[in-house]
Write a protein that holds these residues in place. Structure first.
Motif, PDB file in Angstrom:
ATOM      1  N   PHE A 104     110.599  33.353  40.653  1.00 17.39           N
ATOM      2  CA  PHE A 104     110.719  31.638  41.124  1.00 17.39           C
ATOM      3  C   PHE A 104     111.949  32.249  41.865  1.00 17.39           C
ATOM      4  O   PHE A 104     113.082  32.762  41.099  1.00 17.39           O
ATOM      5  N   LYS A 105     112.183  30.802  42.434  1.00 12.75           N
ATOM      6  CA  LYS A 105     113.216  31.228  43.477  1.00 12.75           C
ATOM      7  C   LYS A 105     114.718  30.129  43.989  1.00 12.75           C
ATOM      8  O   LYS A 105     113.476  28.741  43.660  1.00 12.75           O
ATOM      9  N   ILE A 106     115.661  30.207  43.481  1.00 14.50           N
ATOM     10  CA  ILE A 106     116.191  28.883  42.751  1.00 14.50           C
ATOM     11  C   ILE A 106     116.874  28.243  43.860  1.00 14.50           C
ATOM     12  O   ILE A 106     118.178  28.662  44.407  1.00 14.50           O
ATOM     13  N   ARG A 107     116.772  26.695  44.243  1.00 14.98           N
ATOM     14  CA  ARG A 107     117.279  26.828  45.235  1.00 14.98           C
ATOM     15  C   ARG A 107     118.031  24.957  44.961  1.00 14.98           C
ATOM     16  O   ARG A 107     118.513  24.542  45.721  1.00 14.98           O
ATOM     17  N   LYS A 108     117.457  24.887  43.515  1.00 17.00           N
ATOM     18  CA  LYS A 108     119.059  23.439  42.776  1.00 17.00           C
ATOM     19  C   LYS A 108     118.659  23.797  41.335  1.00 17.00           C
ATOM     20  O   LYS A 108     118.927  24.362  40.724  1.00 17.00           O
ATOM     21  N   PRO A 148     117.695  29.904  48.613  1.00 17.51           N
ATOM     22  CA  PRO A 148     117.601  30.938  47.048  1.00 17.51           C
ATOM     23  C   PRO A 148     118.653  31.167  46.605  1.00 17.51           C
ATOM     24  O   PRO A 148     119.960  31.955  48.089  1.00 17.51           O
ATOM     25  N   TYR A 198     117.941  33.877  41.528  1.00 16.62           N
ATOM     26  CA  TYR A 198     116.038  33.890  40.747  1.00 16.62           C
ATOM     27  C   TYR A 198     115.882  34.022  39.573  1.00 16.62           C
ATOM     28  O   TYR A 198     116.818  34.672  38.795  1.00 16.62           O
ATOM     29  N   GLU A 228     110.457  22.831  36.779  1.00 15.36           N
ATOM     30  CA  GLU A 228     110.539  22.753  37.868  1.00 15.36           C
ATOM     31  C   GLU A 228     110.939  23.871  38.389  1.00 15.36           C
ATOM     32  O   GLU A 228     111.960  24.479  37.992  1.00 15.36           O
ATOM     33  N   GLU A 229     109.466  24.493  39.463  1.00 15.81           N
ATOM     34  CA  GLU A 229     109.985  26.167  39.503  1.00 15.81           C
ATOM     35  C   GLU A 229     111.051  26.640  40.446  1.00 15.81           C
ATOM     36  O   GLU A 229     111.555  27.580  40.374  1.00 15.81           O
ATOM     37  N   ASP A 230     111.479  25.834  40.966  1.00 19.87           N
ATOM     38  CA  ASP A 230     113.047  26.016  42.012  1.00 19.87           C
ATOM     39  C   ASP A 230     114.496  25.705  41.349  1.00 19.87           C
ATOM     40  O   ASP A 230     115.165  24.712  42.373  1.00 19.87           O
ATOM     41  N   THR A 231     114.600  25.159  40.625  1.00 23.83           N
ATOM     42  CA  THR A 231     115.341  24.427  39.313  1.00 23.83           C
ATOM     43  C   THR A 231     115.930  24.661  38.295  1.00 23.83           C
ATOM     44  O   THR A 231     115.576  25.258  36.842  1.00 23.83           O
TER      45      THR A 231
END
Length: 286
Positions: free
Chosen positions: A54-58, A76, A79, A148-151
């Protein structure tokens, strides 16, 4: 020179390639230790696409279960990796002996009653090599909860240094907690965070006492962990590279960053609300 390394984590495997060393691992496979699998997005570690889950943006920050800050990014900044795949790549070409519960005795490694003599032995066992006073307990459940996959969600508590987390994982959320308090307090706080069905459970310890200039230890065995976040994968690999290149540890950027974070933690622990003090760092108020 014949060299042996005990522990096939990120540090042991990285250093083994520099030293052409034998590596002993007590588990039957890689990546067994409980871990959040978070790696910050930096140039210090190169990841392959298939190693990124997953790429984390939050990033959400809670204090005593109340949301106090949220960070959003178009790119991101971290990760969640498939740690097993990542370690399998690091182990490529390395002589790793699994199911080897190794005991270090002077210049010998004892495995299943057999003694093997080495010119040099490096301890890469992680937190097991450190005194309990140098570490804090941590607990983590793998669950089927779909977060959530980006958090990343981090839960700080006013009364101790440490935090709980709900991070995306391979099969569902990784929900855990670690900190400078009793195991029972951590378990009690964790129960409020738990969601979904529990799939797996693990306990470990995390170094928060700083990087020590040991000459025969590498990675978390020497305290190579960023103590405020508990991030160990990146710190351990950087430390292994420094040793492999014969760099002076106490002059390194890694040593300075870990020392600064350790001092922040020690100062926070003297306050009435140590966890709140640490959470303020993420708000840009320290």
């Amino acid at each position: 020179m014949k060299i042996g390394i005990v522990g096939a984590g990120p540090a042991g495997l990285t250093l083994a390639k520099y030293l052409d060393a034998d590596v002993y691992e007590r588990e039957k496979e890689l990546a067994v230790k409980p871990c959040s699998w978070v790696v910050l997005s930096t140039d210090e570690i190169k990841l392959r696409r298939d190693e990124i889950l997953f790429k984390i943006r939050k990033y959400r920050i809670y204090l005593d279960y109340k949301l106090i800050h949220e960070v959003n990014s178009n790119e991101p900044f971290a990760y969640i990796i498939d740690k097993k795949k990542f370690l399998e790549r690091l182990s490529d070409g390395v002589n790793v002996m699994f199911n080897s519960y190794a005991i270090i005795h002077k210049n010998k490694i004892i495995v299943n009653g057999k003694e093997i003599t080495y010119d040099k032995i490096i301890d890469a066992r992680g937190y097991q090599a450190l005194p309990p006073s140098f570490t804090v307990p941590a607990i983590q459940y793998d669950t089927d909860f779909k977060t959530e996959e980006d958090t990343l969600n981090s839960y700080f508590f006013s009364d101790f240094v440490g935090y709980g987390w709900i991070f995306p994982g391979k099969y569902g959320a990784k929900i855990g907690i670690g900190g400078d308090t009793s195991f029972n307090v951590l378990l009690d706080r964790l129960n409020y965070l738990l969601k979904g069905k529990k799939l797996n459970y693990g306990v470990a310890r995390i170094s928060i006492s700083g990087l020590k200039p040991y000459t025969r230890r590498v990675g978390e065995s020497a305290g190579a962990v960023f103590p405020i976040t508990g991030e160990g994968i990146r710190a351990s690999i950087i430390h292994a590279r420094l040793i492999g290149k014969h760099r002076k540890i106490t002059s390194s950027r890694l040593y300075k960053i870990i020392s600064i974070q350790t001092n922040i933690i020690n100062n926070a622990k003297r306050s009435k609300k140590p966890g709140e003090e640490i959470s303020r760092i993420f708000l840009g108020k320290k």
